[in-house]
Design an enzyme around this catalytic site. Structure first.
Site, PDB file in Angstrom:
ATOM      1  N   GLY A 107      21.501 -48.162 -53.640  1.00  0.00           N
ATOM      2  CA  GLY A 107      22.664 -46.844 -54.990  1.00  0.00           C
ATOM      3  C   GLY A 107      22.361 -45.452 -55.014  1.00  0.00           C
TER       4      GLY A 107
ATOM      5  CB  SER B  46      26.693 -42.606 -52.462  1.00  0.00           C
ATOM      6  OG  SER B  46      27.418 -42.423 -51.630  1.00  0.00           O
TER       7      SER B  46
ATOM      8  N   GLY C  23      28.902 -41.056 -57.179  1.00  0.00           N
ATOM      9  CA  GLY C  23      29.908 -40.693 -57.164  1.00  0.00           C
ATOM     10  C   GLY C  23      30.635 -41.914 -55.756  1.00  0.00           C
TER      11      GLY C  23
ATOM     12  CB  SER D 151      26.857 -46.680 -53.499  1.00  0.00           C
ATOM     13  OG  SER D 151      25.537 -46.859 -52.834  1.00  0.00           O
TER      14      SER D 151
ATOM     15  CD  GLU E 225      30.374 -35.591 -47.727  1.00  0.00           C
ATOM     16  OE1 GLU E 225      30.069 -36.143 -47.123  1.00  0.00           O
ATOM     17  OE2 GLU E 225      29.474 -34.090 -47.554  1.00  0.00           O
TER      18      GLU E 225
ATOM     19  NE  ARG F 147      30.323 -37.501 -51.682  1.00  0.00           N
ATOM     20  CZ  ARG F 147      29.778 -38.636 -51.464  1.00  0.00           C
ATOM     21  NH1 ARG F 147      29.596 -38.930 -50.315  1.00  0.00           N
ATOM     22  NH2 ARG F 147      29.189 -39.816 -52.399  1.00  0.00           N
TER      23      ARG F 147
ATOM     24  CG  HIS G 292      34.180 -38.953 -48.346  1.00  0.00           C
ATOM     25  ND1 HIS G 292      33.498 -40.391 -47.877  1.00  0.00           N
ATOM     26  CD2 HIS G 292      33.765 -37.896 -47.870  1.00  0.00           C
ATOM     27  CE1 HIS G 292      32.120 -39.392 -47.477  1.00  0.00           C
ATOM     28  NE2 HIS G 292      32.287 -38.280 -47.707  1.00  0.00           N
TER      29      HIS G 292
ATOM     30  CB  CYS H  56      33.760 -45.753 -43.959  1.00  0.00           C
ATOM     31  SG  CYS H  56      34.670 -45.430 -46.090  1.00  0.00           S
TER      32      CYS H  56
END
Length: 452
Positions: free
Chosen positions: A24, A26, A28, A32, A178, A216, A252, A373
């Protein structure tokens, strides 16, 4: 090696590493955070990813892999002052801080959409394919990746006549990068000049914005990458990501938007002013002589929370060899009424998307990473295709070999408490050492170069 007679887009998927876990880390990323502390199944995660690669091959889409990074990252821990043998370094670091070791054991490089930003040769000023590894400064566990990413990309794309692998941007809040997760490209075809659309979460030199979660990608990073890749005002567009989307968990842009050739497939809340983005893109595509196709899901028909939980727009949108496009979707999209209805409506409509394929990627999804991803898109003309390091290009036999490798080396249960075990460290190294032989990437990792 086999090649192709035209420019194609090859998907470089992240091969899930043996340390896949649910720490966990990440902020935002709702998935996660929601699964923090649960036991993960690295074996299932890797096999699910390989099954996706096999499905892409079935569709006639060229497929390759990027290998996982060395985790636990003992060299990084040693640089923090922990001493002794590698096993002792890991044990003492874990005794000091399990959370620290979790950051240095993350398998997050599996999400290769964050590995780099890629500009194909049709867009760049020097006719080469350009890569800038993302510095990923927003998250401590991901900021550890960029130097190994550069080494890996340099090994796979070693021919400097065809490829340029840049250094990552400096690790500063001004230049938070990113990678391809905040980057889209529109073109008439993969081999023709296109418009590269850079989406940023914040302007680091502009007024402060009120965000629940961090923006980000910075505007300054996007602009720097565009310059490094030889882009100009005629083929680069910069546009802000919606604060609404970021605050809802779209950390993202690829959580709410995906593009392929002429199509931009996105949610209404992906951008505060979708019409403004359309105008920017159309002004550029008019110069290039093609019409973009904007396919938007309205917020009333597809609520943003459903988009975030299902990862509808974190799909792969690929061009099929015989024409038309296909969506590669996580099974959660099929299980969510609003997103399934929108996909069905899209397939029935007058647009380039003609197929939808739903895949089980639950291990990755539980950590906040869907099909998009897991892949880095690289458009390659025939000469460039032939110059790619052959060992990473997938065939059915190579996928079977990797499936057997996973079954031989990976655990089917991994808890965060296991990350500090020297036995797990050795298991991971044995797996990675064998992998570099399969992929013909010798001395890729620190432990191989140091002989430990």
């Amino acid at each position: 090696m086999s090649s192709t007679s035209k420019t194609v887009e090859m998907n470089f998927d992240g091969l899930v590493g043996p340390s896949h876990n649910y720490a966990g880390l990440s902020h935002g990323n709702i998935a996660s955070s929601s699964n923090q502390g649960n036991a993960a199944n690295p074996k299932a995660a890797a096999l699910q990813g390989l099954a996706k690669m096999r499905r892409l091959l079935d569709l006639g889409i060229p497929q390759a892999v990027l290998p996982p990074q060395e985790r636990p990252y003992v060299s990084g821990l040693r640089a923090l002052g922990f001493g002794g043998t590698d096993g002792q370094v890991l044990e003492s670091a874990f005794a000091h801080s399990p959370a620290l070791v979790a950051n240095y054991s993350s398998a997050s490089c599996m999400w290769t959409a964050n590995a780099a930003t890629v500009t194909p040769s049709a867009d760049s000023s020097d006719g080469r394919v350009h890569f800038t590894p993302a510095n990923l400064t927003a998250m401590p566990h991901r900021a550890l990746e960029d130097q190994q990413t550069r080494l890996t990309l340099s090994a796979i794309f070693a021919d400097r006549d065809h490829f340029a692998v840049h250094a990552p941007l400096a690790h500063t809040p001004l230049l938070g990068d990113e990678g391809a997760a905040n980057h889209n490209r529109l073109s008439a075809s993969h081999g023709t000049a296109g418009v590269e659309v850079f989406i940023y979460g914040r302007d680091a030199l502009g007024p402060k914005t009120d965000l629940k979660f961090p923006g980000r990608q910075t505007l300054q990073a996007s602009e720097s990458v565009a310059r490094l890749h030889g882009l100009n005002a005629k083929n680069a567009v910069f546009h802000p990501q919606s604060a609404t989307a970021i605050n809802a968990g779209a950390f993202h842009n690829d959580v709410v938007c995906v593009s392929n050739e002429t199509v931009l497939f996105f949610h209404e809340n992906a951008f505060d002013d979708p019409a403004a983005l359309k105008a920017k893109i159309t002004a550029q595509t008019d110069l290039l002589g093609f019409d973009p196709y904007f396919l938007m899901a309205g917020a009333d028909a597809v609520p943003l929370p459903d988009v975030i939980s299902s990862y509808l727009f974190n799909s792969q949108l690929v061009t099929l060899p015989d024409g038309g496009m296909a969506l590669i979707l996580p099974s959660q999209v099929e299980e969510t009424a609003s997103t399934k209805a929108f996909v069905d409506q899209t397939l029935a409509g007058d647009n380039p998307i003609t197929q939808a394929h739903y895949l089980d990627l639950r291990q990755s999804m539980a950590n906040g990473g869907g099909p998009a991803c897991l892949r880095l898109r690289v458009a390659l003309n025939p000469a460039q295709f032939a110059a790619v390091q052959e060992g990473v290009i997938m065939t059915y036999d190579k996928i079977t070999h990797l499936e057997n490798w996973v079954k031989a080396h990976y655990r089917d249960r991994l808890a965060c408490d296991d990350l500090g075990d020297p036995k797990f460290l050795q298991e991971s190294r044995d797996a990675l050492d064998a992998l570099t032989q399969i992929l013909n990437l010798p001395n890729l990792y620190d432990f191989q170069r140091s002989g430990t």
